[in-house]
Design a protein around this motif. Sequence first.
Motif, PDB file in Angstrom:
ATOM      1  N   ALA A 262       1.230  -1.472  -0.038  1.00  0.00           N
ATOM      2  CA  ALA A 262       0.192   0.106   0.015  1.00  0.00           C
ATOM      3  C   ALA A 262       0.501   1.082  -0.013  1.00  0.00           C
ATOM      4  CB  ALA A 262      -1.015   0.320   1.237  1.00  0.00           C
ATOM      5  N   GLU A 263       1.641   1.200   0.453  1.00  0.00           N
ATOM      6  CA  GLU A 263       2.651   2.880   0.895  1.00  0.00           C
ATOM      7  C   GLU A 263       4.121   2.422  -0.253  1.00  0.00           C
ATOM      8  OE1 GLU A 263       2.874  -0.254   3.447  1.00  0.00           O
ATOM      9  OE2 GLU A 263       1.084   0.758   4.327  1.00  0.00           O
ATOM     10  N   GLN A 264       4.633   1.374  -0.848  1.00  0.00           N
ATOM     11  CA  GLN A 264       5.814   1.383  -1.215  1.00  0.00           C
ATOM     12  C   GLN A 264       5.860   0.648  -2.481  1.00  0.00           C
ATOM     13  OE1 GLN A 264       8.470   2.539   0.743  1.00  0.00           O
ATOM     14  NE2 GLN A 264      10.347   2.465  -0.746  1.00  0.00           N
ATOM     15  N   SER A 265       6.727  -0.026  -3.597  1.00  0.00           N
ATOM     16  CA  SER A 265       6.546  -0.627  -4.199  1.00  0.00           C
ATOM     17  C   SER A 265       7.907  -1.096  -5.135  1.00  0.00           C
ATOM     18  CB  SER A 265       6.306  -0.419  -6.087  1.00  0.00           C
ATOM     19  OG  SER A 265       4.771  -0.305  -6.169  1.00  0.00           O
ATOM     20  N   TYR A 266       8.744  -2.548  -4.756  1.00  0.00           N
ATOM     21  CA  TYR A 266       9.925  -2.177  -5.526  1.00  0.00           C
ATOM     22  C   TYR A 266      10.408  -3.591  -6.329  1.00  0.00           C
ATOM     23  CZ  TYR A 266      10.499  -1.488  -0.297  1.00  0.00           C
ATOM     24  OH  TYR A 266      10.189  -1.009   1.703  1.00  0.00           O
ATOM     25  N   MET A 267      11.737  -3.280  -7.176  1.00  0.00           N
ATOM     26  CA  MET A 267      11.857  -3.934  -8.190  1.00  0.00           C
ATOM     27  C   MET A 267      12.462  -4.907  -8.174  1.00  0.00           C
ATOM     28  SD  MET A 267      13.156  -2.488 -12.157  1.00  0.00           S
ATOM     29  CE  MET A 267      11.057  -2.366 -11.997  1.00  0.00           C
ATOM     30  N   VAL A 268      12.770  -6.184  -8.074  1.00  0.00           N
ATOM     31  CA  VAL A 268      13.693  -6.879  -7.435  1.00  0.00           C
ATOM     32  C   VAL A 268      13.625  -7.416  -9.301  1.00  0.00           C
ATOM     33  CG1 VAL A 268      13.426  -7.313  -5.270  1.00  0.00           C
ATOM     34  CG2 VAL A 268      11.852  -8.975  -6.952  1.00  0.00           C
ATOM     35  N   ILE A 269      14.889  -8.055  -9.456  1.00  0.00           N
ATOM     36  CA  ILE A 269      15.988  -9.028 -10.787  1.00  0.00           C
ATOM     37  C   ILE A 269      15.927 -10.122 -10.010  1.00  0.00           C
ATOM     38  CG2 ILE A 269      17.152  -9.262 -12.148  1.00  0.00           C
ATOM     39  CD1 ILE A 269      15.687  -6.341 -12.417  1.00  0.00           C
ATOM     40  N   PRO A 270      14.614 -11.521 -10.508  1.00  0.00           N
ATOM     41  CA  PRO A 270      16.015 -13.379 -10.320  1.00  0.00           C
ATOM     42  C   PRO A 270      17.089 -13.476 -10.407  1.00  0.00           C
ATOM     43  CG  PRO A 270      13.483 -12.819 -11.150  1.00  0.00           C
ATOM     44  CD  PRO A 270      14.003 -11.920 -11.482  1.00  0.00           C
ATOM     45  N   VAL A 271      18.199 -13.693 -10.317  1.00  0.00           N
ATOM     46  CA  VAL A 271      19.706 -13.059 -10.893  1.00  0.00           C
ATOM     47  C   VAL A 271      20.206 -14.876 -10.155  1.00  0.00           C
ATOM     48  CG1 VAL A 271      19.981 -11.028 -10.103  1.00  0.00           C
ATOM     49  CG2 VAL A 271      20.044 -12.861  -8.434  1.00  0.00           C
ATOM     50  N   PHE A 272      19.749 -15.693 -10.012  1.00  0.00           N
ATOM     51  CA  PHE A 272      19.278 -17.209  -9.836  1.00  0.00           C
ATOM     52  C   PHE A 272      18.565 -18.239  -9.185  1.00  0.00           C
ATOM     53  CE2 PHE A 272      20.798 -20.701  -7.477  1.00  0.00           C
ATOM     54  CZ  PHE A 272      21.705 -21.715  -7.804  1.00  0.00           C
ATOM     55  N   VAL A 273      18.066 -19.299  -9.844  1.00  0.00           N
ATOM     56  CA  VAL A 273      17.158 -19.813  -9.861  1.00  0.00           C
ATOM     57  C   VAL A 273      17.833 -21.681  -9.897  1.00  0.00           C
ATOM     58  CG1 VAL A 273      16.088 -20.250 -11.961  1.00  0.00           C
ATOM     59  CG2 VAL A 273      14.572 -20.156  -9.928  1.00  0.00           C
ATOM     60  N   ASP A 274      17.731 -22.333  -8.692  1.00  0.00           N
ATOM     61  CA  ASP A 274      17.701 -24.067  -9.423  1.00  0.00           C
ATOM     62  C   ASP A 274      15.827 -24.405  -8.133  1.00  0.00           C
ATOM     63  OD1 ASP A 274      18.350 -23.659  -6.777  1.00  0.00           O
ATOM     64  OD2 ASP A 274      20.369 -24.701  -6.369  1.00  0.00           O
ATOM     65  N   GLY A 275      16.393 -26.004  -8.270  1.00  0.00           N
ATOM     66  CA  GLY A 275      15.315 -26.598  -7.100  1.00  0.00           C
ATOM     67  C   GLY A 275      15.016 -26.466  -6.478  1.00  0.00           C
ATOM     68  N   ASN A 276      15.639 -25.491  -5.729  1.00  0.00           N
ATOM     69  CA  ASN A 276      16.215 -25.168  -4.529  1.00  0.00           C
ATOM     70  C   ASN A 276      15.904 -24.136  -3.541  1.00  0.00           C
ATOM     71  OD1 ASN A 276      16.341 -28.053  -3.393  1.00  0.00           O
ATOM     72  ND2 ASN A 276      18.711 -27.264  -4.078  1.00  0.00           N
ATOM     73  N   ILE A 277      16.622 -22.909  -4.620  1.00  0.00           N
ATOM     74  CA  ILE A 277      17.010 -21.407  -4.264  1.00  0.00           C
ATOM     75  C   ILE A 277      16.652 -20.461  -4.885  1.00  0.00           C
ATOM     76  CG2 ILE A 277      19.216 -21.495  -4.193  1.00  0.00           C
ATOM     77  CD1 ILE A 277      19.186 -19.646  -1.520  1.00  0.00           C
ATOM     78  N   LEU A 278      16.179 -19.600  -4.709  1.00  0.00           N
ATOM     79  CA  LEU A 278      16.177 -18.227  -5.367  1.00  0.00           C
ATOM     80  C   LEU A 278      16.397 -17.034  -4.961  1.00  0.00           C
ATOM     81  CD1 LEU A 278      14.179 -16.835  -7.793  1.00  0.00           C
ATOM     82  CD2 LEU A 278      12.517 -16.433  -6.443  1.00  0.00           C
ATOM     83  N   VAL A 279      16.945 -16.087  -5.713  1.00  0.00           N
ATOM     84  CA  VAL A 279      17.967 -15.141  -5.397  1.00  0.00           C
ATOM     85  C   VAL A 279      17.088 -13.832  -6.158  1.00  0.00           C
ATOM     86  CG1 VAL A 279      19.802 -14.055  -4.843  1.00  0.00           C
ATOM     87  CG2 VAL A 279      20.382 -16.577  -4.999  1.00  0.00           C
ATOM     88  N   LEU A 280      17.387 -13.009  -5.426  1.00  0.00           N
ATOM     89  CA  LEU A 280      16.256 -11.903  -5.999  1.00  0.00           C
ATOM     90  C   LEU A 280      17.937 -10.301  -5.210  1.00  0.00           C
ATOM     91  CD1 LEU A 280      12.404 -12.229  -4.590  1.00  0.00           C
ATOM     92  CD2 LEU A 280      14.179 -12.644  -7.135  1.00  0.00           C
TER      93      LEU A 280
END
Length: 159
Positions: A77-95
């Motif tokens: 409601a107050e703010q927006s954030y832009m994140v980029i997925p830089v790594f993904v595998d079957g276990n972990i997602l890094v933004l």
Amino acid sequence: MKTYLCDSFNRYKQFSRKINAKTILCNKSWWVFNDNGDKDLYIFQKDGTLIISINGRVCNFTWKYISANQSIVITSAEQSYMVIPVFVDGNILVLQVDGTNEYAFLIDENVLKKLVFKSYNDIIKYFEIKEKENEKEQQIELLNEPEEAPLGCYLTILF
């Protein structure tokens, strides 16, 4: 979402792939790594809603995948954030928070029993192991590449 300032994480970005956001993000409960003991869960819904639970207290957000720059916009409601997925595998997602060296580590809650991250150093060790595995796979691929056959050795059959 707690983020970590990482100058050294850039070398692990080589593992990242283009993602189908809805396939990767949705239908999973993502545990957000933090070292303060809070249980943060992110649940991305296909309809664009995002449920964030912090120690059982729920907040509703929205999210949208922006294909133009392969980013995700998370809006409260107050703010927006832009994140980029830089790594993904079957276990972990890094933004990565866009334009910064800040990273958030989201772990599929279903694999938390086999992956125990108690500190930031545990996360870095995970990526070091992944990097070594990737190097071994690349070496094997190079060894298994067929030698080029001399010209005229291939027969093309057209039907």
